[in-house]
Write a protein that holds these residues in place. Structure first.
Motif, mmCIF file in Angstrom:
data_model
loop_
_atom_site.group_PDB
_atom_site.id
_atom_site.type_symbol
_atom_site.label_atom_id
_atom_site.label_comp_id
_atom_site.label_asym_id
_atom_site.label_seq_id
_atom_site.Cartn_x
_atom_site.Cartn_y
_atom_site.Cartn_z
ATOM 1 N N ASP A 1 -10.453 -10.089 7.046
ATOM 2 C CA ASP A 1 -10.640 -9.789 5.903
ATOM 3 C C ASP A 1 -11.518 -8.540 5.372
ATOM 4 N N ALA A 2 -12.291 -8.304 6.271
ATOM 5 C CA ALA A 2 -13.160 -7.166 6.081
ATOM 6 C C ALA A 2 -12.262 -5.804 6.138
ATOM 7 N N MET A 3 -11.139 -5.901 6.954
ATOM 8 C CA MET A 3 -10.266 -4.666 7.060
ATOM 9 C C MET A 3 -9.329 -4.756 5.945
ATOM 10 N N ARG A 4 -9.136 -5.835 5.205
ATOM 11 C CA ARG A 4 -8.115 -5.676 4.061
ATOM 12 C C ARG A 4 -9.087 -5.273 3.109
ATOM 13 N N GLU A 5 -10.431 -5.393 2.835
ATOM 14 C CA GLU A 5 -11.272 -4.993 1.735
ATOM 15 C C GLU A 5 -11.181 -3.585 1.905
ATOM 16 N N ALA A 6 -11.202 -2.937 3.240
ATOM 17 C CA ALA A 6 -11.523 -1.449 3.301
ATOM 18 C C ALA A 6 -10.237 -1.053 3.543
ATOM 19 N N ARG A 7 -9.395 -1.356 3.070
ATOM 20 C CA ARG A 7 -7.996 -0.908 2.909
ATOM 21 C C ARG A 7 -7.418 -0.382 4.368
ATOM 22 N N ILE A 8 -7.857 -0.982 5.210
ATOM 23 C CA ILE A 8 -7.028 -0.604 6.694
ATOM 24 C C ILE A 8 -5.858 -1.310 6.767
ATOM 25 N N ARG A 9 -4.957 -0.782 6.263
ATOM 26 C CA ARG A 9 -3.514 -1.417 5.943
ATOM 27 C C ARG A 9 -2.501 -1.562 7.228
ATOM 28 N N GLY A 10 -2.971 -0.913 7.990
ATOM 29 C CA GLY A 10 -2.094 -0.729 9.322
ATOM 30 C C GLY A 10 -2.873 -0.667 10.660
ATOM 31 N N ALA A 11 -2.299 -1.526 11.907
ATOM 32 C CA ALA A 11 -3.043 -1.425 12.956
ATOM 33 C C ALA A 11 -1.990 -1.344 14.337
ATOM 34 N N LEU A 12 -2.206 -0.385 15.403
ATOM 35 C CA LEU A 12 -1.502 -0.557 16.511
ATOM 36 C C LEU A 12 -2.086 -1.603 17.380
ATOM 37 N N VAL A 13 -1.152 -2.347 17.534
ATOM 38 C CA VAL A 13 -1.401 -3.752 18.425
ATOM 39 C C VAL A 13 -0.817 -3.624 19.717
ATOM 40 N N GLY A 14 -1.614 -3.608 20.749
ATOM 41 C CA GLY A 14 -0.788 -3.531 22.184
ATOM 42 C C GLY A 14 -0.433 -4.853 22.614
ATOM 43 N N PHE B 1 -2.089 -11.212 11.114
ATOM 44 C CA PHE B 1 -2.555 -9.881 10.840
ATOM 45 C C PHE B 1 -1.971 -9.543 9.523
ATOM 46 N N LYS B 2 -0.784 -9.764 8.999
ATOM 47 C CA LYS B 2 -0.130 -9.477 8.066
ATOM 48 C C LYS B 2 -0.592 -10.263 6.867
ATOM 49 N N GLN B 3 -0.894 -11.770 7.278
ATOM 50 C CA GLN B 3 -1.278 -12.548 6.179
ATOM 51 C C GLN B 3 -2.728 -12.249 5.770
ATOM 52 N N HIS B 4 -3.262 -11.462 6.449
ATOM 53 C CA HIS B 4 -4.498 -10.711 6.006
ATOM 54 C C HIS B 4 -4.417 -9.386 5.476
ATOM 55 N N GLY B 5 -3.264 -8.905 5.445
ATOM 56 C CA GLY B 5 -2.884 -7.709 4.580
ATOM 57 C C GLY B 5 -3.062 -6.300 5.558
ATOM 58 N N VAL B 6 -2.909 -6.852 6.819
ATOM 59 C CA VAL B 6 -2.824 -5.665 7.967
ATOM 60 C C VAL B 6 -1.550 -5.461 8.634
ATOM 61 N N HIS B 7 -0.798 -4.541 8.156
ATOM 62 C CA HIS B 7 0.738 -4.341 8.945
ATOM 63 C C HIS B 7 0.547 -3.690 10.242
ATOM 64 N N VAL B 8 1.107 -4.558 11.122
ATOM 65 C CA VAL B 8 1.189 -4.230 12.442
ATOM 66 C C VAL B 8 2.238 -3.335 13.083
ATOM 67 N N LEU B 9 1.697 -2.151 14.004
ATOM 68 C CA LEU B 9 2.777 -1.414 14.672
ATOM 69 C C LEU B 9 2.636 -1.947 16.087
#
Length: 513
Positions: A275-288, A318-326
């Motif tokens: 949720d903090a990532m979403r508020e910070a507009r961290i919209r994407g993350a590389l996830v191994g 991740f996507k449910q919390h607004g973070v798109h995954v690579l």
């Protein structure tokens, strides 16, 4: 004397995706008395030896993938009478190689932020040491990059680092060995000041170029509690609080800014952090993700990840919390079978990943995988007199695409099946379906274009064996990349000021209590 800083590459697209941060950090580490360094990123344009004069210093940063070209640049620079200095992960691991094949006068191991000034002073005196150890400096000594030296309109995204080091120990990764397992974090003031500078210049997409943006997990805190380790518990809670501090301050930046980072799967267990990532507009993350089976994950020491349907649900969080995954997947593990490729492609779609990359298993120096492979191969075969265990020194057109023998599949089969997964995931129909993550038609068209660009840059130029296909991909990228760069650009905000630090309440859950 002039200082030159070079990132080698034998593939030039004319436009870069993400700024090569080390170039501009080392420029910041260069004392003013030597003038502004001449910066060369060969993914944009080739290094020109004629720009180098006798007595100049040429700093070359290499990783395994560009080591061969880096050695060539080093030899060219030394022929011009320059002092040649190598640094970077690969030079840290193989300092003798940089001297013998790259004509290096000196090699800098570890972090260069502080030691670089000493190296330059020794070169001016004409007596550089063969090796320097920059060590692992603390976060409060990380330097802000000299972005003012960057060539305008060259990159799509800028990059800022907030933490070095990763507490994990994945067998295919060298970060925890080279950068250490203890996270070293920068202060939020330093991070935000650098981002503000970049937004003033017109960058609104920023990659938080961290080894692991989620260095403290809830499991880490729970373990310290069970062990009744008060010192460790306080340390972990402090690190975690600093992560939230940075994210809170990112949220105070202009609303058009978007951030991307690299994170482990365990963050899905931490809704407060997401949720903090979403508020910070961290919209994407590389996830191994790496592997989709329990056997595959165990083989690479990554059994903290899930597999199968549990993995799908974890990724969807991740996507449910607004973070798109690579999502990043590895093919060629000893546990892979022919049906693994289709299963991986299906899982990537079912998990609703926005982007994905599919790489073949490569044992990189400094990793557990490389150590095991090197021991198993022994002397091994040679190509043009070069041992296969030094594959990065083999000319690219002769270099194998796979280095580890597989119990059931040939290298050609693995490569072909990997290419097919790329083709399937990045088909126009599949991309258009994923484009629903944005609403406007213009944005959807941009999503399609960027997806195709990503596929060309990282698949056709990476795992394709046909040189004609690689050259075609390079031409395609050179034509389309400048247009994609404009999609990421924003109007400069030269008057942007540092956001004020506000008093904040930290929820009990944030500290993991």
């Amino acid at each position: 004397m002039r200082v030159h800083l070079v990132t080698p590459s034998d593939v030039a697209f004319g436009t870069g995706v993400i700024t090569p941060r080390w170039l501009y950090v080392l420029a910041a580490a260069t004392p003013e008395c030597y003038g502004d360094p001449l910066i060369v990123d060969e993914t944009l344009e080739a290094f020109l030896p004629e720009t180098v004069n006798p007595g100049d210093v040429v700093g070359i940063g290499i990783h395994t993938a560009n080591a061969l070209r880096g050695h060539q640049v080093g030899r060219l620079a030394r022929e011009r009478g320059a002092w040649v200095v190598f640094g970077g992960i690969h030079a840290t691991l193989y300092p003798a190689e940089a001297r013998e094949l790259g004509s290096a006068h000196a090699v800098v191991k570890g972090d260069g932020d502080i030691i670089w000034a000493e190296v330059l002073a020794d070169c001016v005196k004409g007596s550089p040491q063969m090796e320097y150890d920059g060590g692992r400096i603390e976060g409060d000594r990380f330097l802000r990059a000299r972005w003012d030296l960057m060539k305008p309109n060259s990159y799509m995204w800028a990059s800022v680092q907030t933490v070095r080091g990763c507490p994990k120990h994945c067998s295919f990764c060298s970060v925890w060995r080279t950068d250490g397992q203890r996270p070293r974090q920068r202060s939020s003031d330093s991070v935000i000041a650098e981002i503000v500078e970049l937004r003033r210049m017109g960058f609104r997409f920023i990659a938080l170029a961290d080894d692991n943006f989620y260095p403290v997990t809830l499991s880490d805190i729970a373990l310290a509690e069970r062990q009744n380790d008060a010192h460790r518990l306080a340390e972990l809670r402090g690190l975690r609080a600093e992560r939230f501090e940075i994210m809170k301050r990112l949220a105070d930046l202009p609303a058009d800014m978007i951030f991307f980072t690299q994170i482990t799967m365990e963050a899905a267990e931490d809704p407060t952090f997401l949720d903090a990532m979403r508020e910070a507009r961290i919209r994407g993350a590389l996830v191994g993700v790496e592997a989709v089976t329990a056997e595959g994950l165990k083989s690479i020491y990554k059994d903290f990840n899930l597999s199968g349907d549990n993995l799908v649900e974890r990724l969807r969080i991740f996507k449910q919390h607004g973070v798109h995954v690579l999502g990043s997947f590895i093919f060629g593990l000893s546990t892979d079978r022919a049906d693994t490729f289709d299963a991986t492609a299906a899982l990537a779609k079912k998990a609703d990943l926005t982007f994905a990359q599919f790489v073949t298993m490569t044992p990189f120096p400094g990793t557990v995988d490389f150590q095991r492979w090197e021991q198993s191969v022994g002397e091994g075969p040679k190509i043009e007199g070069i041992p296969i265990t030094r594959y990065w020194l083999i000319p690219g057109h002769l270099r194998p695409k796979l280095y580890t023998a597989h119990p059931t599949m040939s290298p050609d089969e693995i490569r072909g099946r990997t290419q097919a997964v790329w083709d399937d995931f990045y088909s126009i129909a599949a991309i258009w379906k994923r484009a629903r993550c944005v609403k406007a038609l213009k944005s959807r068209l941009a999503f399609v274009l960027i997806s195709k660009l990503y596929r060309q840059m990282y698949a056709n130029t990476g795992i394709a064996t046909d040189s004609a296909r690689r050259e075609h991909a390079n031409r395609w990228v050179r034509r389309i990349a400048p247009f994609c760069r404009r999609l990421f650009q924003a109007k400069p905000m030269p008057e942007l000021e540092m956001p004020q630090v506000r008093e904040r309440e930290r929820p009990f859950a944030i500290l993991g209590q």
